[in-house]
Design an enzyme around this catalytic site. Structure first.
Site, PDB file in Angstrom:
ATOM      1  N   ARG A  77     -11.535  11.412   9.402  1.00 33.21           N
ATOM      2  CA  ARG A  77     -11.240  12.848   9.388  1.00 33.21           C
ATOM      3  C   ARG A  77     -12.046  13.559   8.304  1.00 33.21           C
ATOM      4  NH1 ARG A  77      -4.745  12.121   9.605  1.00 33.21           N
ATOM      5  NH2 ARG A  77      -5.371  10.297   8.405  1.00 33.21           N
ATOM      6  N   LYS A 114     -12.696   8.066  -2.245  1.00 35.49           N
ATOM      7  CA  LYS A 114     -13.514   7.800  -1.047  1.00 35.49           C
ATOM      8  C   LYS A 114     -13.376   8.922  -0.029  1.00 35.49           C
ATOM      9  CE  LYS A 114     -10.118   6.614   1.972  1.00 35.49           C
ATOM     10  NZ  LYS A 114      -9.966   6.842   3.424  1.00 35.49           N
TER      11      LYS A 114
END
Length: 327
Positions: free
Chosen positions: A250, A186
């Site tokens: 992030r 992911k």
């Protein structure tokens, strides 16, 4: 379970420590930087998640405290897990469960985090804590749900009960491999989703990329012995949805900056935290080639961020691939 040891005092390690403390666990955390140890102990503050106080938690720069904890969470970037556990292993008794919270695949060995732990601590029970979790939301006390995957039923249930509460639910799972594949990939897909966003290719393109990535997760999970149904849990699609669609991620925000034309080196030079998908993109692409698995989205992300291929050219290659007979 009454006492927890956490290895890694980044944003998520600190959030996990604070959630444990809220649930009444005696909480100890190891940090690599001595200034982080001092800041937590003296000022109840951590630069990695500076908007919140860090209270009633003891920070350490050595591993002696691990000898009498009830379980350990390893919350280091996956590429540093091996070296740090090698330093800590003589302080970890065989009776202490060791749970990884990092999401990646080690370079060169292509091992998942629990497999790295198994090599270093072969007699310890291992597991993985994973799912759609942002450290900021956890510190703010917002509702969060995640998974604890472990093949020891008692340990996964004990840790689930110890951690659940105060707006945090931890669901037990058996399948460590599927949970870790979902967590690792992911991050790579989130970079791809960010690239689509930064390049302004549209919501349709992003939805297609994220949805098709589930097929790649499934292929790798099955090939290395995991259960594809695990990917339909918080450990798979739940984590993917959060990371691929939020600029708080992030990895997604890094991809967005790349899509806007910025270089990877410039982006990383401005950050103090690690985007795990950068290293994992290379590791998973090499692993897929070795296993002869076709993972075009992961290959595309890797080619953009590591081989510096042109985004438009990569997108054309993806869209001109032969249509599969079954999807």
């Amino acid at each position: 379970m009454k006492k927890i040891g956490i290895i890694g005092a980044g944003a998520w390690g600190t959030a996990l420590a604070c959630m444990a403390e809220r649930n009444g666990l005696e909480t100890h955390i190891w940090a690599f930087e001595k200034d982080v140890v001092e800041d937590i102990n003296l000022n109840h503050h951590n630069k990695y998640i500076s908007d919140f106080p860090v209270k009633n938690i003891t920070a350490h720069s050595d591993f002696n405290f691990l000898q009498d904890v009830d379980f350990i969470l390893v919350v280091t970037p996956s590429q540093f897990t091996r070296s740090i556990l090698q330093q800590a292993k003589n302080h970890i008794k065989e009776t202490i469960p060791v749970i990884t919270c990092c999401k990646g695949i080690e370079d060169t060995s292509y091992l998942l985090p629990t497999q790295i732990i198994d090599e270093i601590l072969p007699n310890n029970i291992t597991g993985v804590l994973t799912g759609p979790t942002f450290a900021y939301d956890a510190m703010a006390g917002l509702p969060i749900a995640a998974c604890i995957a472990c093949d020891n039923e008692k340990i996964r249930n004990d840790i689930s009960q110890a951690y659940s509460g105060n707006n945090f639910r931890l669901y037990p799972l058996e399948d460590k491999i599927g949970a870790q594949v979902g967590g690792a990939l992911k991050n790579v897909i989130a970079i791809g989703s960010g690239i689509v966003t930064g390049k302004k290719l549209g919501d349709n393109a992003r939805a297609a990329l994220v949805t098709r990535s589930l097929s790649e997760m499934k292929k790798l999970t099955i090939k290395i012995g995991g259960k594809p149904e695990t990917l339909m849990s918080l450990a798979g699609i739940g984590d993917l949805m959060l990371t691929a669609y939020s600029q708080q991620s992030r990895n997604c925000s890094l991809g967005t900056a790349i899509g806007q034309g910025r270089s990877l080196d410039d982006i990383l030079s401005e950050r103090i935290s690690v985007a795990e998908g950068v290293a994992t993109a290379k590791s998973v692409s090499e692993l897929a080639h070795n296993l002869k698995i076709d993972m075009p989205i992961c290959f595309a992300v890797e080619s953009i961020i590591h081989q510096k291929h042109n985004i438009d050219d990569v997108m054309k290659r993806l869209l001109s691939r032969p249509i599969p007979k079954t999807s």
